[in-house]
Design a protein around this motif. Structure first.
Motif, PDB file in Angstrom:
ATOM      1  N   ARG A   1       0.843  -1.208   0.000  1.00 60.58           N
ATOM      2  CA  ARG A   1       0.000   0.000   0.000  1.00 60.58           C
ATOM      3  C   ARG A   1       0.870   1.247   0.000  1.00 60.58           C
ATOM      4  NH1 ARG A   1      -5.199   1.615   1.015  1.00 60.58           N
ATOM      5  NH2 ARG A   1      -5.435   3.629   2.047  1.00 60.58           N
ATOM      6  N   THR A   2       1.881   1.267   0.851  1.00 62.73           N
ATOM      7  CA  THR A   2       2.791   2.413   0.913  1.00 62.73           C
ATOM      8  C   THR A   2       3.562   2.565  -0.390  1.00 62.73           C
ATOM      9  OG1 THR A   2       2.990   2.098   3.298  1.00 62.73           O
ATOM     10  CG2 THR A   2       4.653   3.473   2.231  1.00 62.73           C
ATOM     11  N   LEU A   3       4.032   1.448  -0.950  1.00 61.04           N
ATOM     12  CA  LEU A   3       4.752   1.511  -2.224  1.00 61.04           C
ATOM     13  C   LEU A   3       3.867   2.050  -3.346  1.00 61.04           C
ATOM     14  CD1 LEU A   3       6.871  -1.756  -2.206  1.00 61.04           C
ATOM     15  CD2 LEU A   3       7.699   0.598  -2.198  1.00 61.04           C
ATOM     16  N   THR A   4       2.601   1.682  -3.316  1.00 59.85           N
ATOM     17  CA  THR A   4       1.688   2.181  -4.344  1.00 59.85           C
ATOM     18  C   THR A   4       1.453   3.678  -4.173  1.00 59.85           C
ATOM     19  OG1 THR A   4       0.653  -0.006  -4.350  1.00 59.85           O
ATOM     20  CG2 THR A   4      -0.526   1.752  -5.476  1.00 59.85           C
ATOM     21  N   HIS A   5       1.333   4.135  -2.937  1.00 62.87           N
ATOM     22  CA  HIS A   5       1.215   5.581  -2.692  1.00 62.87           C
ATOM     23  C   HIS A   5       2.483   6.302  -3.158  1.00 62.87           C
ATOM     24  CE1 HIS A   5      -2.593   6.290  -0.716  1.00 62.87           C
ATOM     25  NE2 HIS A   5      -2.405   5.222   0.070  1.00 62.87           N
ATOM     26  N   VAL A   6       3.641   5.724  -2.903  1.00 66.47           N
ATOM     27  CA  VAL A   6       4.901   6.320  -3.355  1.00 66.47           C
ATOM     28  C   VAL A   6       4.934   6.392  -4.884  1.00 66.47           C
ATOM     29  CG1 VAL A   6       7.405   5.927  -3.499  1.00 66.47           C
ATOM     30  CG2 VAL A   6       6.225   5.712  -1.305  1.00 66.47           C
ATOM     31  N   ALA A   7       4.487   5.330  -5.545  1.00 71.30           N
ATOM     32  CA  ALA A   7       4.460   5.322  -7.014  1.00 71.30           C
ATOM     33  C   ALA A   7       3.533   6.410  -7.548  1.00 71.30           C
ATOM     34  CB  ALA A   7       4.020   3.950  -7.526  1.00 71.30           C
ATOM     35  N   TYR A   8       2.341   6.546  -6.959  1.00 68.04           N
ATOM     36  CA  TYR A   8       1.420   7.609  -7.380  1.00 68.04           C
ATOM     37  C   TYR A   8       2.039   8.987  -7.110  1.00 68.04           C
ATOM     38  CZ  TYR A   8      -2.770   4.937  -8.584  1.00 68.04           C
ATOM     39  OH  TYR A   8      -3.679   4.117  -9.204  1.00 68.04           O
ATOM     40  N   GLY A   9       2.699   9.132  -5.965  1.00 71.44           N
ATOM     41  CA  GLY A   9       3.327  10.411  -5.633  1.00 71.44           C
ATOM     42  C   GLY A   9       4.439  10.777  -6.594  1.00 71.44           C
TER      43      GLY A   9
ATOM     44  N   TYR B   1      -3.323  -4.153  -5.450  1.00 73.32           N
ATOM     45  CA  TYR B   1      -2.255  -3.244  -5.849  1.00 73.32           C
ATOM     46  C   TYR B   1      -1.716  -3.567  -7.245  1.00 73.32           C
ATOM     47  CZ  TYR B   1      -2.801  -2.321  -0.974  1.00 73.32           C
ATOM     48  OH  TYR B   1      -3.353  -2.027   0.242  1.00 73.32           O
ATOM     49  N   ALA B   2      -1.860  -4.795  -7.670  1.00 70.84           N
ATOM     50  CA  ALA B   2      -1.453  -5.163  -9.030  1.00 70.84           C
ATOM     51  C   ALA B   2      -2.261  -4.372 -10.053  1.00 70.84           C
ATOM     52  CB  ALA B   2      -1.622  -6.661  -9.246  1.00 70.84           C
ATOM     53  N   ALA B   3      -3.542  -4.182  -9.781  1.00 67.00           N
ATOM     54  CA  ALA B   3      -4.390  -3.396 -10.686  1.00 67.00           C
ATOM     55  C   ALA B   3      -3.924  -1.941 -10.725  1.00 67.00           C
ATOM     56  CB  ALA B   3      -5.846  -3.471 -10.240  1.00 67.00           C
ATOM     57  N   HIS B   4      -3.480  -1.414  -9.599  1.00 67.99           N
ATOM     58  CA  HIS B   4      -2.977  -0.041  -9.566  1.00 67.99           C
ATOM     59  C   HIS B   4      -1.665   0.073 -10.337  1.00 67.99           C
ATOM     60  CE1 HIS B   4      -5.849   1.894  -6.900  1.00 67.99           C
ATOM     61  NE2 HIS B   4      -5.918   0.732  -6.262  1.00 67.99           N
ATOM     62  N   PHE B   5      -0.794  -0.918 -10.202  1.00 67.41           N
ATOM     63  CA  PHE B   5       0.456  -0.902 -10.959  1.00 67.41           C
ATOM     64  C   PHE B   5       0.163  -0.925 -12.450  1.00 67.41           C
ATOM     65  CE2 PHE B   5       3.728  -2.685  -7.710  1.00 67.41           C
ATOM     66  CZ  PHE B   5       3.344  -1.730  -6.799  1.00 67.41           C
ATOM     67  N   ASP B   6      -0.743  -1.816 -12.864  1.00 68.67           N
ATOM     68  CA  ASP B   6      -1.107  -1.890 -14.283  1.00 68.67           C
ATOM     69  C   ASP B   6      -1.735  -0.579 -14.760  1.00 68.67           C
ATOM     70  OD1 ASP B   6      -0.183  -4.481 -14.360  1.00 68.67           O
ATOM     71  OD2 ASP B   6      -2.174  -5.387 -14.173  1.00 68.67           O
TER      72      ASP B   6
ATOM     73  N   TRP C   1      -5.583   7.216  -7.788  1.00 66.01           N
ATOM     74  CA  TRP C   1      -5.173   7.500  -6.421  1.00 66.01           C
ATOM     75  C   TRP C   1      -6.371   7.492  -5.476  1.00 66.01           C
ATOM     76  CZ3 TRP C   1      -0.741  11.553  -5.653  1.00 66.01           C
ATOM     77  CH2 TRP C   1       0.019  11.204  -4.535  1.00 66.01           C
ATOM     78  N   LEU C   2      -7.504   8.027  -5.922  1.00 67.97           N
ATOM     79  CA  LEU C   2      -8.720   7.975  -5.106  1.00 67.97           C
ATOM     80  C   LEU C   2      -9.179   6.533  -4.886  1.00 67.97           C
ATOM     81  CD1 LEU C   2     -10.763  11.010  -6.475  1.00 67.97           C
ATOM     82  CD2 LEU C   2      -9.619  10.823  -4.255  1.00 67.97           C
ATOM     83  N   SER C   3      -9.061   5.702  -5.898  1.00 71.67           N
ATOM     84  CA  SER C   3      -9.406   4.289  -5.752  1.00 71.67           C
ATOM     85  C   SER C   3      -8.485   3.606  -4.740  1.00 71.67           C
ATOM     86  CB  SER C   3      -9.310   3.563  -7.094  1.00 71.67           C
ATOM     87  OG  SER C   3     -10.261   4.041  -7.989  1.00 71.67           O
ATOM     88  N   LEU C   4      -7.215   3.958  -4.774  1.00 71.08           N
ATOM     89  CA  LEU C   4      -6.270   3.394  -3.814  1.00 71.08           C
ATOM     90  C   LEU C   4      -6.649   3.795  -2.394  1.00 71.08           C
ATOM     91  CD1 LEU C   4      -3.660   1.869  -3.125  1.00 71.08           C
ATOM     92  CD2 LEU C   4      -2.434   4.024  -3.497  1.00 71.08           C
ATOM     93  N   MET C   5      -7.037   5.036  -2.205  1.00 65.31           N
ATOM     94  CA  MET C   5      -7.417   5.499  -0.868  1.00 65.31           C
ATOM     95  C   MET C   5      -8.681   4.800  -0.367  1.00 65.31           C
ATOM     96  SD  MET C   5      -6.589   9.521  -0.993  1.00 65.31           S
ATOM     97  CE  MET C   5      -5.018  10.122  -1.549  1.00 65.31           C
ATOM     98  N   GLU C   6      -9.550   4.389  -1.305  1.00 66.83           N
ATOM     99  CA  GLU C   6     -10.746   3.647  -0.934  1.00 66.83           C
ATOM    100  C   GLU C   6     -10.459   2.165  -0.743  1.00 66.83           C
ATOM    101  OE1 GLU C   6     -13.489   4.392  -4.082  1.00 66.83           O
ATOM    102  OE2 GLU C   6     -13.904   6.452  -3.432  1.00 66.83           O
ATOM    103  N   GLY C   7      -9.287   1.724  -1.189  1.00 66.28           N
ATOM    104  CA  GLY C   7      -8.930   0.311  -1.062  1.00 66.28           C
ATOM    105  C   GLY C   7      -9.484  -0.563  -2.170  1.00 66.28           C
TER     106      GLY C   7
END
Length: 121
Positions: free
Chosen positions: A16-24, A59-64, A108-114
């Protein structure tokens, strides 16, 4: 299947943190109009390196999502750059920037919602 992972103390960051870092990093490169484009490249490298760790999680979906955003934006910016020769490329640049910003915010909003980012929702 759990979408959160809690690392043991002293180990690498959780997904989760790595995905936030990637979005940032992606946002930093995007908002500086390429001036800090190395941040966007760092996000892409990070996502490719951690992609196997994220397999089977939300998180795989967020990376893709971010990787597709990067590659499609790069393609459309290149085409728009070529179209600048005939003075219509700026339309493509503006459309690509708006589309990229939309995908960055939506993901990023989807990530925050999980949840995983979806194209239609």
């Amino acid at each position: 299947m759990s979408d959160t992972q809690t690392p043991a103390p002293g180990t690498a960051l959780d997904l989760r943190t790595l995905t936030h870092v990637a979005y940032g990093l992606f946002a930093l490169g995007f908002l500086t109009s390429g001036f800090l484009g190395i941040a966007t490249l760092a996000a892409v490298v990070l996502m490719y390196l951690k992609r196997s760790d994220a397999a089977g999680t939300v998180y795989a979906a967020h990376f893709d999502w971010l990787l597709r955003t990067f590659w499609w934006a790069l393609l459309w910016l290149a085409i728009s750059g070529l179209a600048l020769v005939i003075y219509i490329g700026w339309i493509g640049v503006v459309a690509t920037v708006v589309w990229g910003l939309y995908r960055l915010i939506k993901g990023w909003l989807s990530l925050m919602e999980g949840t995983a980012p979806t194209t239609y929702a």
